[in-house]
Design a protein around this motif. Structure first.
Motif, short mmCIF file in Angstrom:
data_model
loop_
_atom_site.label_atom_id
_atom_site.label_comp_id
_atom_site.label_asym_id
_atom_site.label_seq_id
_atom_site.Cartn_x
_atom_site.Cartn_y
_atom_site.Cartn_z
N GLU A 1 0.83 -1.20 0.00
CA GLU A 1 0.00 0.00 0.00
C GLU A 1 0.87 1.25 0.00
OE1 GLU A 1 -3.01 0.06 2.98
OE2 GLU A 1 -3.91 1.89 2.20
N LEU A 2 0.48 2.23 -0.78
CA LEU A 2 1.20 3.50 -0.85
C LEU A 2 0.57 4.50 0.11
CD1 LEU A 2 1.41 3.84 -4.76
CD2 LEU A 2 3.20 3.01 -3.22
N THR A 3 1.38 5.43 0.58
CA THR A 3 0.82 6.53 1.37
C THR A 3 0.08 7.47 0.40
OG1 THR A 3 2.73 7.97 1.07
CG2 THR A 3 2.81 6.40 2.92
N PRO A 4 -0.78 8.34 0.93
CA PRO A 4 -1.44 9.30 0.03
C PRO A 4 -0.44 10.13 -0.77
CG PRO A 4 -2.55 9.25 2.15
CD PRO A 4 -1.32 8.40 2.31
N GLY A 5 0.66 10.51 -0.15
CA GLY A 5 1.67 11.30 -0.87
C GLY A 5 2.29 10.51 -2.01
N GLN A 6 2.62 9.25 -1.75
CA GLN A 6 3.19 8.40 -2.81
C GLN A 6 2.18 8.17 -3.92
OE1 GLN A 6 4.14 5.11 -0.27
NE2 GLN A 6 6.24 5.75 0.09
N THR A 7 0.92 8.03 -3.54
CA THR A 7 -0.13 7.83 -4.55
C THR A 7 -0.22 9.05 -5.46
OG1 THR A 7 -1.34 6.46 -2.97
CG2 THR A 7 -2.57 7.27 -4.87
N LEU A 8 -0.17 10.22 -4.85
CA LEU A 8 -0.23 11.45 -5.66
C LEU A 8 1.00 11.53 -6.58
CD1 LEU A 8 -1.20 14.98 -4.39
CD2 LEU A 8 0.73 14.68 -5.93
N LEU A 9 2.16 11.21 -6.05
CA LEU A 9 3.38 11.28 -6.88
C LEU A 9 3.31 10.30 -8.06
CD1 LEU A 9 6.39 11.65 -4.39
CD2 LEU A 9 5.10 13.43 -5.56
N THR A 10 2.67 9.15 -7.84
CA THR A 10 2.51 8.17 -8.91
C THR A 10 1.76 8.76 -10.09
OG1 THR A 10 2.55 6.32 -7.37
CG2 THR A 10 1.45 5.94 -9.45
N LEU A 11 0.72 9.54 -9.80
CA LEU A 11 -0.02 10.19 -10.89
C LEU A 11 0.77 11.37 -11.45
CD1 LEU A 11 -3.73 10.22 -9.63
CD2 LEU A 11 -2.60 8.58 -11.11
N LEU A 12 1.41 12.12 -10.56
CA LEU A 12 2.16 13.30 -11.03
C LEU A 12 3.27 12.90 -12.00
CD1 LEU A 12 3.15 16.37 -8.98
CD2 LEU A 12 4.91 15.24 -10.32
N ALA A 13 3.91 11.77 -11.74
CA ALA A 13 5.01 11.32 -12.60
C ALA A 13 4.53 10.95 -14.01
CB ALA A 13 5.71 10.12 -11.97
N ASN A 14 3.22 10.86 -14.19
CA ASN A 14 2.66 10.54 -15.51
C ASN A 14 1.75 11.66 -16.04
OD1 ASN A 14 3.47 7.57 -16.10
ND2 ASN A 14 2.88 7.58 -13.95
N SER A 15 1.85 12.83 -15.41
CA SER A 15 1.00 13.96 -15.82
C SER A 15 1.66 14.69 -16.99
CB SER A 15 0.82 14.93 -14.66
OG SER A 15 0.18 14.27 -13.60
N VAL A 16 0.86 14.97 -17.99
CA VAL A 16 1.43 15.48 -19.24
C VAL A 16 1.89 16.93 -19.11
CG1 VAL A 16 0.95 15.92 -21.68
CG2 VAL A 16 0.04 13.88 -20.59
N ALA A 17 1.10 17.76 -18.44
CA ALA A 17 1.42 19.19 -18.46
C ALA A 17 1.85 19.72 -17.10
CB ALA A 17 0.20 19.98 -18.95
N VAL A 18 2.43 18.85 -16.29
CA VAL A 18 2.74 19.27 -14.91
C VAL A 18 3.78 20.38 -14.88
CG1 VAL A 18 4.40 17.38 -14.61
CG2 VAL A 18 3.40 18.47 -12.60
N ARG A 19 4.70 20.41 -15.80
CA ARG A 19 5.71 21.48 -15.76
C ARG A 19 5.09 22.83 -16.11
NH1 ARG A 19 11.69 19.42 -17.58
NH2 ARG A 19 11.62 17.45 -16.44
N ARG A 20 4.13 22.83 -17.02
CA ARG A 20 3.50 24.08 -17.42
C ARG A 20 2.46 24.54 -16.40
NH1 ARG A 20 -0.97 25.64 -20.32
NH2 ARG A 20 -1.68 23.50 -20.68
N ARG A 21 1.79 23.58 -15.76
CA ARG A 21 0.70 23.92 -14.83
C ARG A 21 0.90 23.19 -13.51
NH1 ARG A 21 -4.49 22.07 -16.71
NH2 ARG A 21 -5.48 23.86 -15.75
N SER A 22 2.05 23.42 -12.90
CA SER A 22 2.41 22.61 -11.74
C SER A 22 1.43 22.79 -10.58
CB SER A 22 3.84 22.92 -11.31
OG SER A 22 4.02 24.31 -11.16
N GLU A 23 1.07 24.04 -10.27
CA GLU A 23 0.22 24.22 -9.08
C GLU A 23 -1.18 23.66 -9.28
OE1 GLU A 23 0.76 27.92 -6.90
OE2 GLU A 23 2.49 28.34 -8.14
#
Lengths: 199, 299
Positions: free
Chosen positions: B223-245
Motif C-alpha cells: 500500500e502506498l501513502t497518500p503522498g506516494q499515490t499522488l506522486l505516482t499520478l504526477l510522474a505521468n502527468s502530461v502538463a505538470v511542468r506548465r501547470r504545476s500548481e
C-alpha cells in the motif's frame, strides 16, 4: 556547524493529511515529505540550531529530542536539494544510519513511521510522460527485429518485402536521430509485414 | 456529479485549397478541451483518420483557446513504396510506408498535444476502468502494458473508460477518454476493439495501481501513502511542468478518496484477477480513513 536553512524559492507546497507535497519549480521535481521531515524543513530558518529543531520535533510530534533525527532529516532534505547550503556534518559519530535512528526511536517508544522520509519523482515533460522508451530499450528492440527480419525469407522476396525493408530503414533512421517513439512504430510495421513475434 | 453530458468533439470536413497540383485536399477539424485540431490530408487518406480525432468529452465545452495544425500526406516514389508523412505545424513527425501506422502516430500526437495544451483538465497517462461506480486508475507511459491490463479488467466485468489518459477535472473526478482500445501484441491496427463510444459519467478515483511489468514477477502489492499515490499520478502527468500548481492541487483532490498500491506484475489476465481480489478484500481508502487506520501508520 552553521544553522540549517531551507531553500524556499521556486517552491510551493500542498498539504495532505500526514504528508506534504513540495514541488520544486526550479528542478522540476516533486517530493512527498512526511511530518517529521516537513517540520524540520519548516523550522530550518538559519536561526534555529539543530537542537532547537529537535526540541520542536519533541514538542509537536512527541518524539525524543534527539539531534540524530534532525540530522537524518537534513540529509534527506539535502539530497532533495531543499536546503540552501549542505549541512556540514562529518560522517562518524555525528551521523547515524537510518537503521540506528529507527532503533533509537523504537527504544524511546516512538513510532518508526516518525523516521524522516522523502519520496521524490521527476515532473515529466509531455514527451517524457508519453513514453517510457529509453535509448537502451530502443536499441535492443532494433537489434532484435533486425536480426529476425534478416533471418526471415520474406524480408528479401515476398509481397511485403518492400514494406518491411522501408520500415526497417526508417526505424534505423529514427533510432539514429533519437526519435524512439517513431522507431518503435516503424518496427511494429516490420513485425506486421513479416509476421514476426511481438516485442 | 457531472453537470451535463456534452459531446463536444465533432469532425467537420471542409473544402480547402489543394496542397499539391492534382491532389484533392480535405481538412478534418475537431474541437475539445478548448483545443481545436485541424488535419490537412487528401481524399484517399481521409479514411485512415481516427474518427473523431479527439475522443468525445464529458466536460462542459468552453471557448477554444488554441489551435493546432497537422498534415497527413502521401508521397509517391517511382522506385519504391509510397511514403506517408505526419507533420505538426509544418514539422515532420514521422514518415512511413505504412499508412495505418502513420495514422496511428498522428492520432497519438493529436491526443498528446491536446493533453499538453488544455487548461480545462489534468491529463495523466493512465488506463482507467469503472468498478461499482468508482474509478480504478493504472498510471503508466506508453508500452507499460496499460491497454492489455485494461482489456483484461474489462473482460473481467469492469467498465472501459480509457487506455490512454485519465482526464481529471478541477474537482478531481476522472472522466473517460474512450478511444478504441489498442493492444500491442502483433500490431495494434488489426486488434482494435471498440468498446462503446458513448461518454460515461465522471467517477471518483477509488484505487490507483502503480504496476511494473516483469516476466515471471510475483504479485506482492504494497500500500502506498497518500503522498506516494499522488506522486505516482504526477510522474505521468502530461502538463505538470506548465501547470504545476493546478496539477498538484487537482491530483490532491483526485487521490484524496483513493487507495494507492504498488507491485510488480506479470500476466495481464492474472493481474486483473489479483487486482479484483485485492479490491474485494480491502475496504477502500475512504472507509479505511473513517475507521482511523490509514495514512501515517502505513509501512
Amino acid at each position: 556547524m552553521t544553522n540549517p536553512c531551507a531553500r524556499r524559492n521556486d517552491i510551493f507546497c500542498e498539504n495532505l493529511d500526514a504528508e506534504t507535497i513540495v514541488y520544486d519549480k526550479a528542478k522540476d521535481r516533486a517530493h512527498s515529505l512526511n511530518r517529521t521531515v516537513m517540520l524540520v524543513w519548516e523550522s530550518a530558518d538559519g536561526q534555529r540550531t539543530v537542537e532547537d529543531i529537535a526540541a520542536i520535533l519533541h514538542r509537536e510530534l512527541g518524539i525524543p529530542a534527539d539531534r540524530h533525527v534532525v540530522l537524518l532529516a537534513l540529509q534527506e532534505l539535502e539530497k532533495a536539494s531543499l536546503l540552501q547550503e549542505p549541512v556540514p556534518v562529518e560522517a562518524g559519530p555525528e551521523l547515524l544510519s537510518r537503521r540506528q535512528v529507527a532503533r533509537k526511536l523504537a527504544l524511546a517508544g516512538a513510532s518508526v513511521a516518525m523516521l524522516p522520509v522523502i519520496a521524490t519523482v521527476l515532473a515529466p515533460t509531455p514527451a517524457m510522460a508519453a513514453s517510457m522508451i529509453t535509448q537502451q530499450q530502443a536499441g535492443q528492440d532494433l537489434t532484435t527485429v533486425t536480426g529476425q527480419a534478416i533471418a526471415n525469407p520474406n524480408f528479401l522476396v515476398g509481397p511485403e518485402a518492400q514494406t518491411a525493408q522501408a520500415d526497417l530503414g526508417n526505424a534505423m533512421l529514427d533510432f539514429s536521430t533519437g526519435n524512439y517513439n517513431a522507431e518503435i512504430q516503424q518496427l511494429d510495421g516490420v513485425i506486421q509485414a513479416l509476421g514476426l513475434p511481438p516485442l | 456529479m457531472t453537470e451535463s453530458m456534452a459531446t463536444t468533439a465533432e469532425d467537420t470536413v471542409l473544402s480547402p485549397p489543394a496542397i499539391a497540383a492534382g491532389t484533392s485536399v480535405v481538412t478534418a477539424r475537431c474541437s475539445a478541451y478548448g483545443i481545436e485540431v485541424a488535419v490537412d490530408t487528401s481524399d484517399d487518406l481521409f479514411g485512415y483518420l481516427p474518427s473523431p480525432l479527439i475522443p468525445p468529452s464529458t466536460m462542459r465545452e468552453s471557448r477554444t483557446r488554441q489551435r493546432i495544425g497537422f498534415a497527413f500526406t502521401q508521397t509517391r516514389c517511382a522506385d519504391g513504396p509510397p511514403l506517408f508523412t505526419v507533420a505538426e505545424e509544418g514539422v515532420q513527425v514521422l514518415s512511413s510506408s505504412d499508412a495505418e501506422l502513420a495514422a496511428r502516430v498522428l492520432e497519438s500526437q493529436i491526443h498528446l498535444k491536446v493533453a499538453a495544451l488544455t487548461d480545462q483538465a489534468v491529463f495523466v497517462h493512465a488506463g482507467v476502468v469503472g468498478l461499482d461506480g468508482r474509478a480504478l486508475v493504472i498510471p503508466g507511459p506508453s508500452r507499460s502494458g496499460k491497454s492489455t491490463l485494461v482489456d483484461a479488467l474489462v473482460s473481467a466485468g469492469a467498465t472501459y473508460y480509457s487506455d490512454e489518459y485519465a482526464v481529471i477535472d478541477v474537482d478531481g473526478r476522472i472522466h473517460a477518454f474512450p478511444r478504441e482500445l489498442r493492444l500491442r501484441d502483433g500490431l495494434a491496427r488489426d486488434r482494435r476493439v471498440s468498446l462503446g463510444g458513448e461518454p460515461t459519467e465522471p467517477l471518483e478515483a477509488a484505487w490507483v495501481f502503480n504496476l511494473r511489468y516483469q516476466a515471471g514477477a510475483v504479485w506482492e502489492p504494497k500500500e502506498l501513502t497518500p503522498g506516494q499515490t499522488l506522486l505516482t499520478l504526477l510522474a505521468n502527468s502530461v502538463a505538470v511542468r506548465r501547470r504545476s500548481e493546478v496539477t498538484v492541487r487537482t491530483l490532491r483532490l483526485a487521490t484524496a478518496p483513493a487507495q494507492g498500491w504498488y507491485s510488480l506484475r506479470a500476466d495481464a489476465a492474472e493481474t486483473a484477477k489479483q487486482i479484483l481480489q485485492l479490491i474485494n478484500r480491502t475496504p477502500g481508502a475512504t472507509q479505511a480513513r473513517s475507521q482511523g487506520h490509514a495514512g501515517e501508520d502505513r509501512p
